[in-house]
Enzyme design. Structure first.
Site, PDB file in Angstrom:
ATOM      1  N   CYS A   1     -57.121  83.370  14.602  1.00 30.48           N
ATOM      2  CA  CYS A   1     -56.850  82.673  15.866  1.00 30.48           C
ATOM      3  C   CYS A   1     -57.989  83.017  16.821  1.00 30.48           C
ATOM      4  O   CYS A   1     -59.038  83.496  16.390  1.00 30.48           O
ATOM      5  CB  CYS A   1     -55.488  83.059  16.425  1.00 30.48           C
ATOM      6  SG  CYS A   1     -55.308  84.818  16.768  1.00 30.48           S
ATOM      7  N   THR A   2     -57.807  82.813  18.119  1.00 34.86           N
ATOM      8  CA  THR A   2     -58.903  83.000  19.070  1.00 34.86           C
ATOM      9  C   THR A   2     -59.317  84.463  19.208  1.00 34.86           C
ATOM     10  O   THR A   2     -60.488  84.804  19.040  1.00 34.86           O
ATOM     11  CB  THR A   2     -58.492  82.483  20.470  1.00 34.86           C
ATOM     12  OG1 THR A   2     -57.891  81.213  20.317  1.00 34.86           O
ATOM     13  CG2 THR A   2     -59.690  82.399  21.392  1.00 34.86           C
TER      14      THR A   2
END
Ligand SMILES: [Zn+2]
Ligand SMILES: [Zn+2]
Length: 313
Positions: free
Chosen positions: A175-176
């Site tokens: 994810c980020t």
């Protein structure tokens, strides 16, 4: 680049009194350091992104290490503060999965470094899953990653249960900044997946390590971030490609003339399907729907006031 943007998270159990104390302490940092950003606090830990002058960053980091232990900071730089103010919010979940019983601990659980990630991605049998939302995937993702096509992270468990992925498959998730994967991996294990790894520090850490170690970039496009920068490029610099859609807060690059006031604006492709969103702002959209007569007075304002939140970094 005169402003440093720093994000970190920590899963750690806090009692309600400690959450209150920390809320007060963090709010004070606005005066001490001129910090801006969003901190989400709760019984399960802390999740935040903030911006600060680079010469004060180390002092602030020392303070956070003192409060939260040995957290991993992800750094990037930009020309001005990407937040209007400093906000501290208390929530049941510091990243919303609608699965409050999934409680990551502060011990790294099947994390792999960007270098290991790079090696594992070369294995043709491995499946890579992007745990972020569709608008994030759309502007940038790892080569060959599966797109769950979710509107919010809370839909990931449901997508997974219908995905049909074999339970013994070797799976890499990202994810980020890493926090969504901390919960996603527990969800995957609960659903019977046994061979899952998460990218330590997410895309932001990967892009940072890639610059230091100079390995081939397997991340294509740009990385959406939850502040006014909208996205960062492969060098972690603010995007030159996207603006924030004034209507829905997603990455936008379609140039229009506002049908209400005539000013230049940039909206996202999805909002272009709705006529009231051929407008520069929520305000102009409202007046257009009400049938107010167009003033058609061009202004320089392009409307960059969409919804921004770091809820699911
Ligand atoms: Zn939009
Ligand atoms: Zn307008």
């Amino acid at each position: 680049m005169s402003i440093q943007v720093i994000s970190f998270y920590r899963f750690q159990t806090f009692d309600p009194d400690r959450v209150q104390e920390l809320t007060v302490e963090i709010a004070k940092l606005r005066g001490d350091f001129n910090i801006r950003g969003l901190f989400i606090l709760g019984a399960e830990g802390v999740n935040c992104t903030f911006s600060i002058a680079p010469d004060q960053a180390d002092q602030a980091k020392a303070k956070f290490r003192n409060w939260f232990g040995d957290v991993t900071f992800k750094d990037s730089f930009c020309a001005k503060h990407p937040f209007d103010d400093l906000k501290v919010k208390v929530r049941d979940e510091i990243v919303t999965a609608h699965r409050p019983h999934l409680r990551p601990t502060n011990q790294p659980h099947r994390h792999i470094s960007p270098t290991e990630w790079q090696q594992k991605m070369n294995d043709p049998d491995v499946v890579v899953i992007d745990t972020r939302n569709r608008y994030e995937y759309d502007i940038g993702h790892f080569q060959g990653a599966l797109n769950p096509d979710t509107r919010e992270f809370g839909s990931f468990p449901q997508w997974l249960s219908k995905s049909g992925l074999p339970k013994d498959k070797k799976i890499l998730i990202y994810c980020t900044g890493g926090i969504r994967c901390e919960k996603a991996i527990l969800e995957m294990e609960e659903q019977g997946y046994r061979d899952v790894y998460q990218l330590d520090g997410g895309i932001l850490n990967y892009l940072s390590e890639r610059q230091k170690q100079n390995f081939t970039n397997n991340f294509e496009g740009e990385c959406f971030v939850f502040d006014y920068r909208v996205a960062v490029d492969d060098k972690l610099a603010p995007t030159q490609t996207y603006k924030l859609c004034p209507h829905c807060g997603q990455p936008a690059q379609e140039k229009i003339d506002c049908i209400q006031c005539g000013s230049n604006a940039i909206v996202c492709a999805t909002c272009l399907d709705e006529s009231d969103r051929h407008t520069c702002s929520k305000n102009c959209a409202h007046h257009f729907r009400m049938g107010h007569r167009s003033r058609r007075q061009p202004t320089a304002k392009t409307g960059n006031s969409g919804h921004v939140s770091v809820d699911s970094k």
